[in-house]
Write a protein that holds these residues in place. Structure first.
Motif, short mmCIF file in Angstrom:
data_model
loop_
_atom_site.label_atom_id
_atom_site.label_comp_id
_atom_site.label_asym_id
_atom_site.label_seq_id
_atom_site.Cartn_x
_atom_site.Cartn_y
_atom_site.Cartn_z
N LYS A 40 0.83 -1.22 0.00
CA LYS A 40 0.00 0.00 0.00
C LYS A 40 0.86 1.27 0.00
N SER A 41 1.84 1.32 0.91
CA SER A 41 2.70 2.51 0.97
C SER A 41 3.49 2.67 -0.32
N THR A 42 3.97 1.56 -0.84
CA THR A 42 4.75 1.61 -2.08
C THR A 42 3.89 2.17 -3.22
N PHE A 160 -2.55 10.18 1.65
CA PHE A 160 -2.47 9.96 3.10
C PHE A 160 -2.01 8.53 3.34
N ASP A 161 -0.91 8.38 4.06
CA ASP A 161 -0.44 7.02 4.38
C ASP A 161 -0.62 6.75 5.87
N GLU A 162 -1.68 6.06 6.20
CA GLU A 162 -2.02 5.73 7.59
C GLU A 162 -1.90 6.95 8.51
N PRO A 163 -2.63 8.01 8.20
CA PRO A 163 -2.46 9.26 8.94
C PRO A 163 -2.86 9.19 10.41
MG MG Z 1 2.45 1.10 4.76
#
Ligand code: MG
Ligand code: ADP
Length: 240
Positions: A40-42, A160-163
Motif C-alpha cells: 500500500k505505501s509503495t 495519506f499514508d495511515e495518517p
Molecule cells: Mg504502509
C-alpha cells in the motif's frame, strides 16, 4: 487525475507491485486497505516518485511519472502527502512548517505565505497554535498541522499514508474529521488507512491489496457487505 497502467515494481528480487491498474478521477476519494506488507505505501509513494516503478505507465495530472524526463518537482508541488509520523520540522514553529515550502518552492512572499498558512490552520482548527513548536502539540494537532502544510501548496491531489495509525485513539476522530471535510470539498484523495468506518463513509471506492496486487476494487457498500474475494473476507473478519 491518476492512472496506473500495468505497473510493476521490484525491490531487488522482491516483486512488490504486480500488474497494478488503477484510475482515480478528479474529486474522487479512493481508500486503499489490505494487510501489512501488501504494498500500500509503495503504491502511494510511486505516485510522486518517492519510489520509481520498474515497468508500466503511471500518469498523474497529465504528467508521465514513469518517464525520467518528466520534471518531478513540478508534479510534486501539486501533490500533498501526509505520513503516519507527521514529519514536521521540530525546530520550526507551526507556522514556519507551513510557510517553508510555499516560500521556497512557489516563490510566494513571506507575508502572503503566512496569511495562507493562517487560513489553513483555521481550517484544521488550530490557528491558536501557529507560534508553538510541534513538540508542544498533541499527536492529533501535529497531524492537523501536517495536513495544513500539504494544503498550503494548493495541491490537486492529497495522499495519506495511515495518517491516524500513530495517534492515541482519542485523537483519531479530529484528524478524520479534517479529512472528511476535505473530501466533501472535492479534493482528490488516495488514503491508506485501517479506519474502516472512514472508508465506509467517505470512500468513493475501496481498493483491497494483498501481496502486491489489487485483489478487489469496489464501492464501499459492496466491499463491506459482500466482498467477492476470499482474502478480502478474511481481512475484514480480522479488522472489523
Ligand atoms: Mg504502509
Ligand atoms: P504496506 O504499506 O502495505 O504495509 P509496503 O509498501 O510498505 O507495504 O511494503 C511492501 C513490501 O515491500 C513489504 O514486504 C516490505 O518489507 C517491502 N519493502 C518496502 N520498502 C522496501 C525497500 N525500500 N526495500 C526492500 N523492500 C521493501
Amino acid at each position: 487525475m491518476i492512472e496506473f497502467r500495468q505497473v510493476e515494481k521490484h525491490y531487488g528480487d522482491f516483486h512488490v507491485l504486480q500488474g497494478i491498474n488503477l484510475r482515480v478521477e478528479q474529486g474522487e476519494v479512493v481508500v486503499v486497505v489490505g494487510p501489512s506488507g501488501s504494498g500500500k505505501s509503495t503504491l502511494l509513494r510511486c505516485i510522486n516518485r518517492l519510489e520509481s516503478i520498474t515497468s508500466g505507465e503511471l500518469v498523474v495530472g497529465g504528467a508521465k511519472i514513469h518517464d525520467s524526463r518528466t520534471d518531478i518537482n513540478k508534479v510534486r508541488r501539486k501533490i500533498g502527502m501526509v505520513f503516519q509520523h507527521f514529519n514536521l520540522y521540530p525546530h520550526k514553529k507551526v507556522i514556519e512548517n507551513i510557510t517553508l515550502a510555499p516560500i521556497k518552492a512557489l516563490g510566494v512572499s513571506k507575508r502572503e505565505a503566512e496569511e495562507t498558512a493562517m487560513l489553513y490552520l483555521e481550517k484544521v482548527g488550530i490557528a491558536d497554535k501557529a507560534h508553538s513548536y510541534p513538540s508542544q502539540l498533541s499527536g492529533g494537532q501535529q497531524q492537523r498541522v501536517a495536513i495544513a502544510r500539504g494544503l498550503a501548496m494548493k495541491p490537486d491531489i492529497m495522499l495519506f499514508d495511515e495518517p491516524t495509525s500513530a495517534l492515541d485513539p482519542e485523537m483519531v476522530g479530529e484528524v478524520l474529521d479534517v479529512m472528511r471535510a476535505l473530501a466533501r470539498e472535492g479534493m482528490t484523495m488516495v488514503v491508506v488507512t485501517h479506519e474502516m468506518g472512514f472508508a465506509r463513509d467517505v470512500a468513493d471506492r475501496v481498493v483491497f491489496m494483498d501481496k502486491g496486487r489489487i485483489v478487489e476494487e469496489s464501492v464501499p457498500e459492496a466491499f463491506f457487505t459482500e466482498p467477492r474475494e476470499e482474502r478480502a473476507k478474511l481481512f475484514l473478519q480480522r479488522v472489523l
